[in-house]
Design an enzyme around this catalytic site. Sequence first.
Site: not given
Length: 479
Positions: A51, A53, A56, A59, A68, A287, A326, A334, A458
């Site tokens: 990786e 960077e 994770g 996302c 979020k 896009g 992606d 994700a 309920h």
Amino acid sequence: MAEPQTRAPADASAAGDSASHFDVLVIGAGTGGYPTAIRAAQLGLRTAIIEREKVGGLCLHRGCIPTKALLQSALALSTIRRAAEHGIQTGDVSFDYATMQARKDKIVGQLHRGVESLFKKYKVTQLNGTAQVAGPREVQYTPADGGAAQRLTCNHLVLATGADSRPLDGLPFDGQRVLNTDQLLALPAVPASVLVVGSGAWNTEWAFLLATLGAQVTLVEPGAHLLPGFDPEVGKQLERLVGRKLLKAQTGTTLNAGDFEQQGEGLRVRLGKDKTVDVACALIGTGSTARTGAGVDGLGLKLADGFVAADEFGRTNVDGVYAIGDLIGGLMLAHEAMLEGITVAETIAGRRPLPVDRTRIPRMAYTWPECASIGLTEEAAKARGGGAKTAKFPYSANARAQTHAEATGFVKVVAADDGQVLGVHIIGPNASELIGTPAVAQLMQAVAWEVGAASFPHPTVSEAIWEAARMIDGAQIHL
């Protein structure tokens, strides 16, 4: 494509048990890559992941989790502002965006450390730096700390390099007026006014977030309704709601670079023949472009619509090379990438997992109210032949939704003539949590009466799924 192999033999130049040779080598530690590595290691495969960077990926650091966290802060603000509906007097309420950002950063940091600890737990070799693919089983790795480059070999190469947001032709991102989501997230303050171009889930969430925090937001969508890819009724209902609440939405509008004009420190944008809007900045989300650099484009991989082509087990046309997330397009979610990665790891290990079926991948938009969808829309179900029937249960008839003071919305079930659940579409409170139940129903190929025969607690908003399923056979109770 060939049947899945278990541990394809390394080429003659690779020492099977050397420190630089791995059963599985994953490039990219985003939400697709890191589960691939963890699952492969769990299954006894010697695994490394590269990786450039932070592990994770998008996302965790710039996408799902940060937005979020900020959305939850904005929702808390909105809830407090509506406290009078519950007989609670609060007076004036304000917010500190820097504190919201700090809370977001704390959450991201904690989850980032959690992923790194999982690599240690399952003995995944974590390599921080860049990768240059030299062949299907060979990668040149350059450590981020400036160390000497290393030649790594593998039996199986998994590409999880992701994609980049694509600007409008002739209107490049500049980080000030024309932004992608990464650049918008990095702003130290909420812009006074924003044009959001494209109403996919992520853009629409940003529109709600910014509007709740006081920005004047205009959301423009070239299609006929918001949230393309969701059931049209969901998108149209959301459009009606936002028109009465937070922001302005305009569908059926396609913009190009010529519609944007610098105006002082901001932009003037033409939205129609006689309509313009002045904004501080524009968020463009129309896009993405697959990341096929770093030698990936030299592997001879087949492409489909600009993305790497892979089958339902992640296999490409090059033996021993897999692609997920992606990079291969699809829904570009994700949890879709996570499922694809786990499927690849289990395929490599000879476990013969279920193939990835995108009709069983849930889609969510964390708007207010939330939206969620899985499976076929009503139109798609009818177009496939074989007959289809639908039922729609309104939240206004759900007791728990009423106590939430969020009774706008519905659960819509699409079923085949024999009752098999083909799709479920929700707009209303807790939609993102509720969609998990239809996901299980679709995996189990349940029919509507089976969902309706279960006992739902309920009072809960989940009863709306129960009622909609029962409605397929005319057996609903509260409508």
